[in-house]
Scaffold this active site. Sequence first.
Site, PDB file in Angstrom:
ATOM      1  N   GLY A  13       0.932  -1.255   0.141  1.00  0.00           N
ATOM      2  CA  GLY A  13       0.045   0.177   0.121  1.00  0.00           C
ATOM      3  C   GLY A  13       0.938   1.250   0.034  1.00  0.00           C
ATOM      4  O   GLY A  13       1.915   1.175  -0.090  1.00  0.00           O
ATOM      5  N   PHE A  14       0.188   2.249   0.201  1.00  0.00           N
ATOM      6  CA  PHE A  14       0.994   3.694   0.201  1.00  0.00           C
ATOM      7  C   PHE A  14       2.052   3.798   1.098  1.00  0.00           C
ATOM      8  O   PHE A  14       3.210   3.836   0.971  1.00  0.00           O
ATOM      9  CB  PHE A  14      -0.113   4.928   0.502  1.00  0.00           C
ATOM     10  CG  PHE A  14       0.343   6.032   0.665  1.00  0.00           C
ATOM     11  CD1 PHE A  14       1.238   6.583  -0.124  1.00  0.00           C
ATOM     12  CD2 PHE A  14      -0.448   6.816   1.811  1.00  0.00           C
ATOM     13  CE1 PHE A  14       1.749   7.994   0.145  1.00  0.00           C
ATOM     14  CE2 PHE A  14       0.111   8.119   1.791  1.00  0.00           C
ATOM     15  CZ  PHE A  14       1.217   8.795   1.080  1.00  0.00           C
ATOM     16  N   LEU A  38      -3.309  -7.655  -1.111  1.00  0.00           N
ATOM     17  CA  LEU A  38      -3.633  -7.071  -2.212  1.00  0.00           C
ATOM     18  C   LEU A  38      -5.197  -6.760  -2.492  1.00  0.00           C
ATOM     19  O   LEU A  38      -5.817  -7.065  -3.508  1.00  0.00           O
ATOM     20  CB  LEU A  38      -3.089  -7.985  -3.404  1.00  0.00           C
ATOM     21  CG  LEU A  38      -1.659  -8.002  -3.416  1.00  0.00           C
ATOM     22  CD1 LEU A  38      -0.947  -8.760  -4.487  1.00  0.00           C
ATOM     23  CD2 LEU A  38      -0.840  -6.715  -3.611  1.00  0.00           C
ATOM     24  N   THR A 127      -3.947   5.723  14.053  1.00  0.00           N
ATOM     25  CA  THR A 127      -4.402   6.812  13.497  1.00  0.00           C
ATOM     26  C   THR A 127      -4.515   7.911  14.462  1.00  0.00           C
ATOM     27  O   THR A 127      -5.289   7.549  15.520  1.00  0.00           O
ATOM     28  CB  THR A 127      -5.287   6.587  12.423  1.00  0.00           C
ATOM     29  OG1 THR A 127      -5.837   8.069  12.019  1.00  0.00           O
ATOM     30  CG2 THR A 127      -6.500   5.667  12.963  1.00  0.00           C
ATOM     31  N   ASP A 128      -4.550   9.192  14.048  1.00  0.00           N
ATOM     32  CA  ASP A 128      -4.794  10.310  14.991  1.00  0.00           C
ATOM     33  C   ASP A 128      -6.446  10.302  15.114  1.00  0.00           C
ATOM     34  O   ASP A 128      -7.004  11.045  16.031  1.00  0.00           O
ATOM     35  CB  ASP A 128      -4.380  11.778  14.537  1.00  0.00           C
ATOM     36  CG  ASP A 128      -4.897  12.132  13.151  1.00  0.00           C
ATOM     37  OD1 ASP A 128      -5.437  11.345  12.459  1.00  0.00           O
ATOM     38  OD2 ASP A 128      -4.651  13.465  12.762  1.00  0.00           O
ATOM     39  N   GLU A 129      -7.043   9.698  14.349  1.00  0.00           N
ATOM     40  CA  GLU A 129      -8.644   9.574  13.936  1.00  0.00           C
ATOM     41  C   GLU A 129      -9.391   9.037  15.389  1.00  0.00           C
ATOM     42  O   GLU A 129     -10.292   9.193  15.502  1.00  0.00           O
ATOM     43  CB  GLU A 129      -9.187   8.875  12.707  1.00  0.00           C
ATOM     44  CG  GLU A 129      -8.601   9.783  11.534  1.00  0.00           C
ATOM     45  CD  GLU A 129      -9.344   9.769  10.251  1.00  0.00           C
ATOM     46  OE1 GLU A 129     -10.472   9.113  10.179  1.00  0.00           O
ATOM     47  OE2 GLU A 129      -8.825   9.948   9.086  1.00  0.00           O
ATOM     48  N   TYR A 151     -14.257   3.479  10.691  1.00  0.00           N
ATOM     49  CA  TYR A 151     -12.808   3.198  10.169  1.00  0.00           C
ATOM     50  C   TYR A 151     -12.078   3.351  11.687  1.00  0.00           C
ATOM     51  O   TYR A 151     -11.113   2.554  11.962  1.00  0.00           O
ATOM     52  CB  TYR A 151     -12.569   4.120   9.148  1.00  0.00           C
ATOM     53  CG  TYR A 151     -10.866   4.406   9.263  1.00  0.00           C
ATOM     54  CD1 TYR A 151      -9.915   3.043   9.208  1.00  0.00           C
ATOM     55  CD2 TYR A 151     -10.462   5.614   9.528  1.00  0.00           C
ATOM     56  CE1 TYR A 151      -8.582   3.476   8.977  1.00  0.00           C
ATOM     57  CE2 TYR A 151      -8.939   5.693   9.456  1.00  0.00           C
ATOM     58  CZ  TYR A 151      -8.177   4.638   9.356  1.00  0.00           C
ATOM     59  OH  TYR A 151      -6.697   5.005   9.140  1.00  0.00           O
ATOM     60  N   LYS A 155      -9.841   1.112  14.202  1.00  0.00           N
ATOM     61  CA  LYS A 155      -8.443   1.448  14.279  1.00  0.00           C
ATOM     62  C   LYS A 155      -8.349   1.522  15.761  1.00  0.00           C
ATOM     63  O   LYS A 155      -7.204   0.974  16.497  1.00  0.00           O
ATOM     64  CB  LYS A 155      -7.986   2.596  13.710  1.00  0.00           C
ATOM     65  CG  LYS A 155      -7.806   2.463  12.143  1.00  0.00           C
ATOM     66  CD  LYS A 155      -6.871   1.506  11.746  1.00  0.00           C
ATOM     67  CE  LYS A 155      -5.469   1.908  11.914  1.00  0.00           C
ATOM     68  NZ  LYS A 155      -4.529   1.012  11.285  1.00  0.00           N
ATOM     69  N   VAL A 207     -14.927  19.259  -3.277  1.00  0.00           N
ATOM     70  CA  VAL A 207     -14.822  19.515  -2.025  1.00  0.00           C
ATOM     71  C   VAL A 207     -15.855  19.435  -1.228  1.00  0.00           C
ATOM     72  O   VAL A 207     -17.076  19.890  -1.394  1.00  0.00           O
ATOM     73  CB  VAL A 207     -14.305  21.229  -1.941  1.00  0.00           C
ATOM     74  CG1 VAL A 207     -13.941  21.525  -0.449  1.00  0.00           C
ATOM     75  CG2 VAL A 207     -12.874  21.367  -2.784  1.00  0.00           C
TER      76      VAL A 207
HETATM   77  N1  LIG Z   1      -2.984   7.217   4.893  1.00  0.00           N
HETATM   78  C1  LIG Z   1      -3.137   8.125   5.963  1.00  0.00           C
HETATM   79  O1  LIG Z   1      -3.356   9.368   5.843  1.00  0.00           O
HETATM   80  C2  LIG Z   1      -3.070   7.547   7.164  1.00  0.00           C
HETATM   81  C3  LIG Z   1      -2.764   8.245   8.419  1.00  0.00           C
HETATM   82  C4  LIG Z   1      -2.457   7.622   9.659  1.00  0.00           C
HETATM   83  C5  LIG Z   1      -2.376   6.540   9.793  1.00  0.00           C
HETATM   84  N2  LIG Z   1      -2.584   5.630   8.601  1.00  0.00           N
HETATM   85  C6  LIG Z   1      -2.450   4.079   8.890  1.00  0.00           C
HETATM   86  O2  LIG Z   1      -1.456   3.784   8.068  1.00  0.00           O
HETATM   87  C7  LIG Z   1      -1.677   2.374   7.500  1.00  0.00           C
HETATM   88  C8  LIG Z   1      -1.320   2.567   5.908  1.00  0.00           C
HETATM   89  O3  LIG Z   1      -2.360   3.364   5.398  1.00  0.00           O
HETATM   90  P1  LIG Z   1      -2.185   3.432   3.690  1.00  0.00           P
HETATM   91  O4  LIG Z   1      -2.677   4.881   3.563  1.00  0.00           O
HETATM   92  O5  LIG Z   1      -0.810   3.208   3.524  1.00  0.00           O
HETATM   93  O6  LIG Z   1      -3.192   2.561   3.310  1.00  0.00           O
HETATM   94  P2  LIG Z   1      -3.312   1.839   1.970  1.00  0.00           P
HETATM   95  O7  LIG Z   1      -4.825   1.317   1.811  1.00  0.00           O
HETATM   96  O8  LIG Z   1      -2.660   2.586   0.790  1.00  0.00           O
HETATM   97  O9  LIG Z   1      -2.485   0.327   2.292  1.00  0.00           O
HETATM   98  C9  LIG Z   1      -3.312  -0.559   3.063  1.00  0.00           C
HETATM   99  C10 LIG Z   1      -2.393  -2.043   2.483  1.00  0.00           C
HETATM  100  O10 LIG Z   1      -3.016  -3.088   3.348  1.00  0.00           O
HETATM  101  C11 LIG Z   1      -3.373  -4.137   2.632  1.00  0.00           C
HETATM  102  N3  LIG Z   1      -4.212  -4.866   3.384  1.00  0.00           N
HETATM  103  C12 LIG Z   1      -5.680  -4.528   3.603  1.00  0.00           C
HETATM  104  N4  LIG Z   1      -6.143  -5.684   4.319  1.00  0.00           N
HETATM  105  C13 LIG Z   1      -5.328  -6.455   4.540  1.00  0.00           C
HETATM  106  C14 LIG Z   1      -5.149  -7.896   5.183  1.00  0.00           C
HETATM  107  N5  LIG Z   1      -6.652  -8.112   5.827  1.00  0.00           N
HETATM  108  N6  LIG Z   1      -4.217  -8.529   5.322  1.00  0.00           N
HETATM  109  C15 LIG Z   1      -3.056  -8.086   4.559  1.00  0.00           C
HETATM  110  N7  LIG Z   1      -2.871  -6.881   3.953  1.00  0.00           N
HETATM  111  C16 LIG Z   1      -3.942  -6.239   3.959  1.00  0.00           C
HETATM  112  C17 LIG Z   1      -3.644  -3.678   1.389  1.00  0.00           C
HETATM  113  O11 LIG Z   1      -3.770  -4.492   0.339  1.00  0.00           O
HETATM  114  C18 LIG Z   1      -2.827  -2.351   1.132  1.00  0.00           C
HETATM  115  O12 LIG Z   1      -1.655  -2.642   0.534  1.00  0.00           O
HETATM  116  C19 LIG Z   1      -3.129   2.014   8.089  1.00  0.00           C
HETATM  117  O13 LIG Z   1      -3.039   1.042   9.105  1.00  0.00           O
HETATM  118  C20 LIG Z   1      -3.689   3.342   8.510  1.00  0.00           C
HETATM  119  O14 LIG Z   1      -4.618   3.132   9.072  1.00  0.00           O
HETATM  120  C21 LIG Z   1      -2.931   6.165   7.412  1.00  0.00           C
END
Ligand SMILES: NC(=O)c1ccc[n+]([C@@H]2O[C@H](COP(=O)([O-])OP(=O)(O)OC[C@H]3O[C@@H](n4cnc5c(N)ncnc54)[C@H](O)[C@@H]3O)[C@@H](O)[C@H]2O)c1
Length: 337
Positions: A13-14, A38, A127-129, A151, A155, A207
């Site tokens: 993921g990201f 995935l 997450t801060d949420e 969500y 979390k 928006v």
């Molecule tokens: N993006 C934000 O702004 C943000 C901010 C604070 C915290 N977070 C936390 O950071 C983490 C990553 O966020 P992101 O934005 O990269 O999300 P994302 O959706 O881009 O990536 C999540 C990844 O987890 C994988 N995934 C989902 N369910 C799964 C499972 N059951 N088993 C294995 N893999 C699984 C997905 O395939 C994906 O590759 C999350 O835990 C999110 O709560 C994100």
Amino acid sequence: MNKGVYLITGGAGFIGSNFVRMLFRDFTDVEVRVLDKLTYAGNLTNLEDFREERGFEFIEGDICDENIVKKAMRDVDVVVNFAAEVAVDRSIDDPQSFLKTDIFGVHVLLNEVKKRGMVKKFIQVSTDEVYGQILEGSFTEKSELKPRNPYSASKLGGDRLAYSFFATYNLPVVITRASNTYGPMAYPEKVIPLFITNLIDGQKAPVYGEGKQARDWLHVEDHCRAIALLVEKGVDGDVYNIGGVEECANIELTRAILRLMGKDESFIEFVQDRPGHDFRYSLDCSKLRRLGWKPEYTLEKGLKITADWYKNNEAWWRPVKEKMDKRYTVGFWGAKK
Ligand SMILES: NC(=O)c1ccc[n+]([C@@H]2O[C@H](COP(=O)([O-])OP(=O)(O)OC[C@H]3O[C@@H](n4cnc5c(N)ncnc54)[C@H](O)[C@@H]3O)[C@@H](O)[C@H]2O)c1
């Protein structure tokens, strides 16, 4: 930890894939195993640069699956759990998958750490949420926890479950609560890449409401550096806020993106607000700063780099966006009426 075997769940993921990139770039002697289901948000292209790297392994699988988790956790020194269902709009529409991955999946990982007894650090990326919204001031790690959508409630379940495995079984757990993160390889359903890619295509930026909601944007590199630091210096059982440097109302963020993309305000489209939309998040990060972390990206610098990345990487986002379920982009709630 400069050496050792890292298990990165959700590493396709990201933020997870940016973290893998940082490990191979900045650390000398690490092995990296990615476990990822995935889902719609996971993208193997994000890991393409490392497929041939020595010490890299990809396992496709679900963190809720005990057998796969057992296999993925063999010989592991550090686990960073990024795997999650993350999109607030999707959670409002269908909370169940969030409960499974974001709570039960965390339990499966923790249980395996407990059984193995060899893992040196388990980072639960929360997450801060989980704090809910704050109209004035900033949340510290001691603030009340009042999540307001499925969500963030899920979390919080994972966040407190991780803490309970520290308190009950003495596992080396550290919990991070980061603010809204942006940067290259974010799924184009998220507001910043959605706006940038819409504007590249001559479409409008939708928006929510009047755009008054405020967020504290954190560049993904700053987020990843904070996690790496906490692997080293995070105190077991503790929570650390990770926040950006500049709070920004959504409308201001939109205007900044319009300027970067050379578009005027006629490209803004106001759409019906999300139900229960948190008005403002703000984090006090002094605990993390005391460990030596500070963000290196201003919002202006980070947005420019991000916009340039999307302009130069159409081959990455265009196929992803074409397959994207458009019901969940901003504007979803207006469209449902
Ligand atoms: N993006 C934000 O702004 C943000 C901010 C604070 C915290 N977070 C936390 O950071 C983490 C990553 O966020 P992101 O934005 O990269 O999300 P994302 O959706 O881009 O990536 C999540 C990844 O987890 C994988 N995934 C989902 N369910 C799964 C499972 N059951 N088993 C294995 N893999 C699984 C997905 O395939 C994906 O590759 C999350 O835990 C999110 O709560 C994100």
